[in-house]
Design an enzyme around this catalytic site. Structure first.
Site, PDB file in Angstrom:
ATOM      1  N   GLY A  39       0.809  -1.217   0.000  1.00 56.82           N
ATOM      2  CA  GLY A  39       0.000   0.000   0.000  1.00 56.82           C
ATOM      3  C   GLY A  39       0.832   1.252   0.000  1.00 56.82           C
ATOM      4  CB  ILE A  41       4.017   6.854   1.444  1.00 59.77           C
ATOM      5  CG1 ILE A  41       5.498   6.506   1.624  1.00 59.77           C
ATOM      6  CG2 ILE A  41       3.666   8.126   2.215  1.00 59.77           C
ATOM      7  CD1 ILE A  41       5.907   6.249   3.050  1.00 59.77           C
ATOM      8  CE  LYS A  51      -6.943  13.144   2.510  1.00 56.38           C
ATOM      9  NZ  LYS A  51      -5.538  12.925   2.862  1.00 56.38           N
ATOM     10  CD  GLU A 208       4.044  28.592   0.114  1.00 55.19           C
ATOM     11  OE1 GLU A 208       4.913  28.681  -0.766  1.00 55.19           O
ATOM     12  OE2 GLU A 208       3.646  27.495   0.586  1.00 55.19           O
ATOM     13  CG  ASP A 315       4.360  10.526  -5.397  1.00 56.96           C
ATOM     14  OD1 ASP A 315       3.455  10.890  -6.157  1.00 56.96           O
ATOM     15  OD2 ASP A 315       4.227  10.475  -4.161  1.00 56.96           O
ATOM     16  CG  HIS A 449     -33.843  20.715  -5.477  1.00 55.22           C
ATOM     17  ND1 HIS A 449     -33.077  21.788  -5.085  1.00 55.22           N
ATOM     18  CD2 HIS A 449     -34.979  20.767  -4.736  1.00 55.22           C
ATOM     19  CE1 HIS A 449     -33.714  22.468  -4.163  1.00 55.22           C
ATOM     20  NE2 HIS A 449     -34.886  21.873  -3.926  1.00 55.22           N
TER      21      HIS A 449
END
Length: 470
Positions: A39, A41, A51, A208, A315, A449
């Site tokens: 699985g 990282i 999550k 940042e 990645d 809706h």
């Protein structure tokens, strides 16, 4: 001991194990090599367990606002140990699930560390087991899916120590709740951890380097995110550079330079979230002549490297660094090497991105600025959450859905959202882009809706001056 396969996948993360399963489905004798845990990282230390943590934080936040729903939740509190335990249990459950899937598809799982040597038709895979022994594996095709790891900056003192300075791994299993936290980096990982710890009461400051948080997102969404997170008590320093970090027994002190000058910020913990580097070391890639740029293996749209029958996905192969991109890339790679007809190269513009903070953020395609930079005339649609009945009923009336269209053709170029459950909603626009639908087709689509998805319809209509509820 030696063995031979049609396909060998190195790395069992969301790219690797999906590639292996697809290879088995197409009739290939397949093996997968993993040095640590099935699985990868994502499943064990990333996507899924984070999550779970964020869900706990979300529920705790709702408990604190129970009165707004006509409910009572006196003395709302959390047990950090149980929050972490739940997250780890979920990761363990899914780890076992991957093992079941590999077994179901008769894929041989080989635990150990792999390196490559010259071979034909593909490089030979040498696997060193945990007990020290080695086995040599041959294959017609070898797929690298070794992933990436957190980037560090030791020259500025930004090197994880497992105590005061954390990467994502330490941040997921805290032994105690820090009263103050400094997060370096405001991408998805940094903002998600900042959101989790702030929801549980920590004083959080995010630093940042660029001029805005969540810099890959549309500027309008980025600004709304900052406003929402600051309302929760989060602090931000943008256009900021960490010059030095010093540690003591009780805290971390960071010297930060901005356009306003230099300041020192102290916190109990620091989370390092300044990007990732590909796991290219100790694989023998240099000796094979594999082309590598900025720690990532260079590939074409089908995962092919410059070495025959050697591929790379996920990645390791570069941005966007997302689990679903890795999985899709794995399928494309395997289908292409198998000769499946009509396999389309990966299109990064159709890969959605999601950030699971409160409020959630999701996007796909070009931002407004990027679309304009192409020279196109664009039409922009917006619809606020406060105009949607379901959002109001949920108590989630803050947010925005934004669409970007080519004015000449009606092509949907991008979609950007902030608000409740937008990480689920974004897929509607992803499907629309994949099917090359135009604004007229989207406008003619009926949305149920009351749902949050109605805002997606209204954001399309608004781009053409037809929105009903604003």
């Amino acid at each position: 001991m030696s063995a031979s396969y049609d396909v060998i996948v190195v790395g069992a993360g969301p790219g690797g194990y999906v590639a292996a399963i697809r290879a088995a489905q197409l009739g290939h004798k397949t093996a997968i090599v993993e040095r640590e845990h099935l699985g990868g990282i994502c499943l064990n230390w990333g996507c899924i367990p984070t999550k779970a943590l964020l869900r706990s934080a979300e529920v705790f936040s709702l408990m604190q606002h129970a009165e707004a729903f006509g409910l009572a939740s006196d003395n709302a509190r959390f047990d950090l140990g149980k929050v972490v335990q739940r997250s780890r249990k979920i990761a363990g459950q899914l780890n076992s699930g991957v093992g079941f899937l590999l077994k179901k598809h008769k894929i041989e799982v080989i635990m150990g560390e792999a390196r490559l040597e010259k071979g034909a038709p593909a490089p030979t895979v040498i696997v060193k087991g945990k007990e020290g022994g080695e086995q040599k594996l041959a294959a017609r095709h070898v797929i690298l899916a070794t992933g990436a790891r957190a980037r560090i900056a030791p020259q500025a003192g930004l090197a994880p120590d497992g105590n005061r300075i954390w990467t994502y791994k330490e941040a997921m299993v805290p032994k105690d709740m820090p009263k103050s936290l400094l997060v370096i980096g405001s991408g998805a990982i940094g903002i998600e951890f900042a959101s989790f710890y702030r929801s549980l009461g920590a004083e959080v400051t995010v630093v940042e380097m660029l001029d805005r948080i969540l810099p890959v997102e549309d500027e309008e969404i980025s600004a709304l995110a900052r406003k929402a997170l600051e309302k929760q008590g989060m602090k931000f320093l943008t256009g900021a550079q960490v010059e030095k970090v010093e540690k003591s027994a009780a805290r971390v002190s960071a010297t930060i330079r901005t356009s306003r000058g230099t300041e020192i910020i102290a916190a109990e913990r620091l989370i390092l979230a300044i990007g990732i580097v590909g796991n290219v070391e100790n694989l023998g890639l240099e000796a094979l002549g594999v082309r590598i740029e900025k720690t990532h293996v260079v590939i074409d749209g089908y995962g092919r490297t410059n070495v025959p029958n050697l591929y790379a996905i996920g990645d390791l192969a570069g941005a966007p660094w997302l689990a679903h991109k890795a999985s899709h890339e794995g399928v494309i790679c395997v289908e292409a090497l198998s000769g499946v007809k009509d396999v389309h190269a990966l299109d990064p513009m159709r890969i959605p991105g999601c950030t699971y903070c409160q409020p959630q953020i999701a996007s796909v395609g070009l931002t407004e600025a990027a679309a304009k930079a192409t020279g196109r005339n664009v039409k922009i649609g917006r619809f606020p959450f406060r105009g949607n009945g379901k959002a109001i009923a949920l108590g989630e009336a803050e947010g925005l859905v934004k669409t970007v269209f080519d004015a000449a053709t009606g092509e949907l170029l991008g979609a950007h959202m902030i608000g409740a459950e937008v990480t689920e909603l974004i897929q509607g626009y992803v499907v629309a882009m994949g099917m090359e639908t135009t604004e007229s087709e989207l406008a003619a689509t009926v949305f149920p809706h009351p749902t949050l998805s109605e805002m997606m319809h209204e954001a399309v209509l608004d781009a053409y001056g037809r929105a009903i509820h604003i």
